[in-house]
Design a protein around this motif. Structure first.
Motif, mmCIF file in Angstrom:
data_model
loop_
_atom_site.group_PDB
_atom_site.id
_atom_site.type_symbol
_atom_site.label_atom_id
_atom_site.label_comp_id
_atom_site.label_asym_id
_atom_site.label_seq_id
_atom_site.Cartn_x
_atom_site.Cartn_y
_atom_site.Cartn_z
ATOM 1 N N ASP A 177 0.840 -1.204 0.000
ATOM 2 C CA ASP A 177 0.000 0.000 0.000
ATOM 3 C C ASP A 177 0.874 1.253 0.000
ATOM 4 O OD1 ASP A 177 0.816 0.658 2.634
ATOM 5 O OD2 ASP A 177 -0.768 -0.630 3.468
ATOM 6 N N ASP A 178 0.249 2.395 -0.227
ATOM 7 C CA ASP A 178 0.983 3.655 -0.365
ATOM 8 C C ASP A 178 1.779 3.991 0.886
ATOM 9 O OD1 ASP A 178 0.030 3.913 -2.899
ATOM 10 O OD2 ASP A 178 -1.605 5.286 -2.367
ATOM 11 N N ALA A 179 1.214 3.731 2.051
ATOM 12 C CA ALA A 179 1.890 4.066 3.300
ATOM 13 C C ALA A 179 3.168 3.247 3.453
ATOM 14 C CB ALA A 179 0.957 3.812 4.488
ATOM 15 N N GLN A 180 3.102 1.957 3.157
ATOM 16 C CA GLN A 180 4.288 1.105 3.241
ATOM 17 C C GLN A 180 5.357 1.554 2.257
ATOM 18 O OE1 GLN A 180 2.192 -2.571 2.493
ATOM 19 N NE2 GLN A 180 2.536 -3.279 4.603
ATOM 20 N N ARG A 181 4.914 1.876 1.067
ATOM 21 C CA ARG A 181 5.866 2.286 0.040
ATOM 22 C C ARG A 181 6.551 3.596 0.435
ATOM 23 N NH1 ARG A 181 3.269 0.700 -3.989
ATOM 24 N NH2 ARG A 181 1.807 2.448 -4.055
ATOM 25 N N ARG A 182 5.765 4.545 0.956
ATOM 26 C CA ARG A 182 6.343 5.829 1.376
ATOM 27 C C ARG A 182 7.305 5.636 2.523
ATOM 28 N NH1 ARG A 182 1.058 7.800 0.370
ATOM 29 N NH2 ARG A 182 0.545 7.614 2.590
ATOM 30 N N ALA A 183 6.984 4.726 3.439
ATOM 31 C CA ALA A 183 7.854 4.480 4.592
ATOM 32 C C ALA A 183 9.200 3.926 4.139
ATOM 33 C CB ALA A 183 7.178 3.516 5.568
ATOM 34 N N ILE A 184 9.163 2.967 3.223
ATOM 35 C CA ILE A 184 10.408 2.375 2.721
ATOM 36 C C ILE A 184 11.217 3.407 1.949
ATOM 37 C CG2 ILE A 184 11.359 0.663 1.112
ATOM 38 C CD1 ILE A 184 9.051 -1.165 1.882
ATOM 39 N N GLU A 185 10.552 4.167 1.092
ATOM 40 C CA GLU A 185 11.248 5.186 0.319
ATOM 41 C C GLU A 185 11.883 6.234 1.229
ATOM 42 O OE1 GLU A 185 8.227 6.612 -2.241
ATOM 43 O OE2 GLU A 185 8.431 4.973 -3.720
ATOM 44 N N SER A 186 11.220 6.567 2.325
ATOM 45 C CA SER A 186 11.749 7.552 3.270
ATOM 46 C C SER A 186 13.015 7.035 3.947
ATOM 47 C CB SER A 186 10.687 7.894 4.315
ATOM 48 O OG SER A 186 11.207 8.797 5.274
ATOM 49 N N VAL A 187 12.981 5.755 4.360
ATOM 50 C CA VAL A 187 14.160 5.164 5.009
ATOM 51 C C VAL A 187 15.347 5.167 4.043
ATOM 52 C CG1 VAL A 187 15.134 3.025 5.945
ATOM 53 C CG2 VAL A 187 12.842 3.751 6.611
ATOM 54 N N VAL A 188 15.089 4.750 2.823
ATOM 55 C CA VAL A 188 16.158 4.686 1.820
ATOM 56 C C VAL A 188 16.700 6.076 1.533
ATOM 57 C CG1 VAL A 188 16.677 4.135 -0.576
ATOM 58 C CG2 VAL A 188 15.271 2.583 0.774
ATOM 59 N N ARG A 189 15.797 7.035 1.353
ATOM 60 C CA ARG A 189 16.231 8.396 1.045
ATOM 61 C C ARG A 189 17.070 8.974 2.172
ATOM 62 N NH1 ARG A 189 15.040 13.530 2.074
ATOM 63 N NH2 ARG A 189 15.258 15.076 0.373
ATOM 64 N N ASP A 190 16.611 8.821 3.413
ATOM 65 C CA ASP A 190 17.357 9.353 4.552
ATOM 66 C C ASP A 190 18.743 8.721 4.651
ATOM 67 O OD1 ASP A 190 15.234 10.953 5.175
ATOM 68 O OD2 ASP A 190 14.465 9.664 6.782
ATOM 69 N N TYR A 191 18.782 7.429 4.392
ATOM 70 C CA TYR A 191 20.069 6.726 4.490
ATOM 71 C C TYR A 191 21.044 7.235 3.428
ATOM 72 C CZ TYR A 191 23.600 3.112 4.507
ATOM 73 O OH TYR A 191 24.791 2.457 4.572
ATOM 74 N N LEU A 192 20.568 7.402 2.188
ATOM 75 C CA LEU A 192 21.447 7.847 1.113
ATOM 76 C C LEU A 192 21.882 9.291 1.302
ATOM 77 C CD1 LEU A 192 19.707 6.202 -1.970
ATOM 78 C CD2 LEU A 192 21.756 5.434 -0.768
ATOM 79 N N VAL A 193 20.991 10.134 1.866
ATOM 80 C CA VAL A 193 21.359 11.524 2.132
ATOM 81 C C VAL A 193 22.459 11.586 3.188
ATOM 82 C CG1 VAL A 193 20.553 13.697 3.135
ATOM 83 C CG2 VAL A 193 19.179 12.531 1.396
ATOM 84 N N LYS A 194 22.332 10.758 4.220
ATOM 85 C CA LYS A 194 23.312 10.773 5.309
ATOM 86 C C LYS A 194 24.580 9.983 4.964
ATOM 87 C CE LYS A 194 19.800 11.314 8.915
ATOM 88 N NZ LYS A 194 19.139 10.698 10.098
#
Length: 245
Positions: free
Chosen positions: A27-44
């Motif tokens: 679902d959209d919420a799960q997808r957004r959560a995973i994308e957020s984790v990945v994005r934060d990790y790559l930014v840091k």
């Protein structure tokens, strides 16, 4: 930090493993959560992206090198023993060196004297020339003229005239150099369009593509492909390595 890294990698693995069906089930919420984790990790941790790119480039280089070695083995006769390729030095030499070159290539001109010296200093060396005109129409004209000069027994004279010429080439300049090399230019022009001459250039272009040679000069010492200009001392070391087996 360790927990965050593990979580991020788990998210990355989940995204990589998810096929179209899994993506639809998420679902959209799960997808957004995973994308957020990945994005934060790559930014840091931006170095992860660089590491991934470097790893990919290394794999691509390894694959390209392997393909080139296989092509070298498969095309050994065309590279080293093709009777249509001009040869300098000892025809029965114990080591054969191949050069792909373009008459408008400044680096090819820069190594010309070293190539001549290499052959002169080594009586057991056989040197094969592969015209590889990639720098425009004038390069093609020059290559055709050099190959056609063989019909008048003056390949090396034409080759030297073209290699030692300074400045850009055009058709008129090529024919002027041919006259200075003692060639019958009218006959040369006819011979330049012969199927044999065109076949040599086409064969060399196909070989270069299979070997991954995209620029000039490109040398082959035994089973080693050496891209770019090299000094005389390095040439001699490579010949010695081939000779040792």
């Amino acid at each position: 930090m360790f927990r965050f890294r593990v979580t991020a990698f788990a998210a990355l693995a989940l995204l990589a493993a998810a096929g179209p069906a899994a993506a639809q089930a998420m679902d959209d919420a799960q997808r957004r959560a995973i994308e957020s984790v990945v994005r934060d990790y790559l930014v840091k941790n931006p170095e992860v992206i660089l590491e991934a790119i470097q790893s990919l480039q290394a794999r691509e280089r390894e694959q390209s090198d392997q393909q080139a070695k296989q092509a070298l083995v498969a095309n050994r006769q065309k590279l080293f023993e093709n009777p249509d390729s001009p040869v300098l030095g000892n025809p029965k030499g114990d080591v054969t060196v191949v050069e792909f070159f373009d008459y408008q290539c400044g680096y090819c001109k820069a190594v010309h004297n070293d190539v001549q010296r290499l052959v002169k200093d080594d009586g057991k060396l056989r040197f094969v020339f592969k015209e590889f005109p990639i720098l425009g129409p004038a390069s093609v004209t020059a290559s055709k003229a050099a190959l056609a000069a063989r019909g008048q027994g003056k390949y090396m004279e034409m080759h030297d005239a073209l290699m030692t010429h300074r400045g850009q080439l055009d058709d008129d300049t090529v024919y002027r150099l041919a006259r200075s090399a003692g060639l019958d230019v009218d006959r040369l022009k006819k011979d330049m369009e012969s199927p044999d001459v065109l076949k040599v250039i086409a064969t060399n272009q196909a070989l270069a593509e299979q070997l991954g040679i995209r620029g000039t000069p490109g040398f082959i010492f035994g089973d080693t492909i050496v891209p770019g200009a090299i000094k005389l001392d390095e040439m001699k070391k490579l010949v010695a390595t081939v000779r040792k087996g």
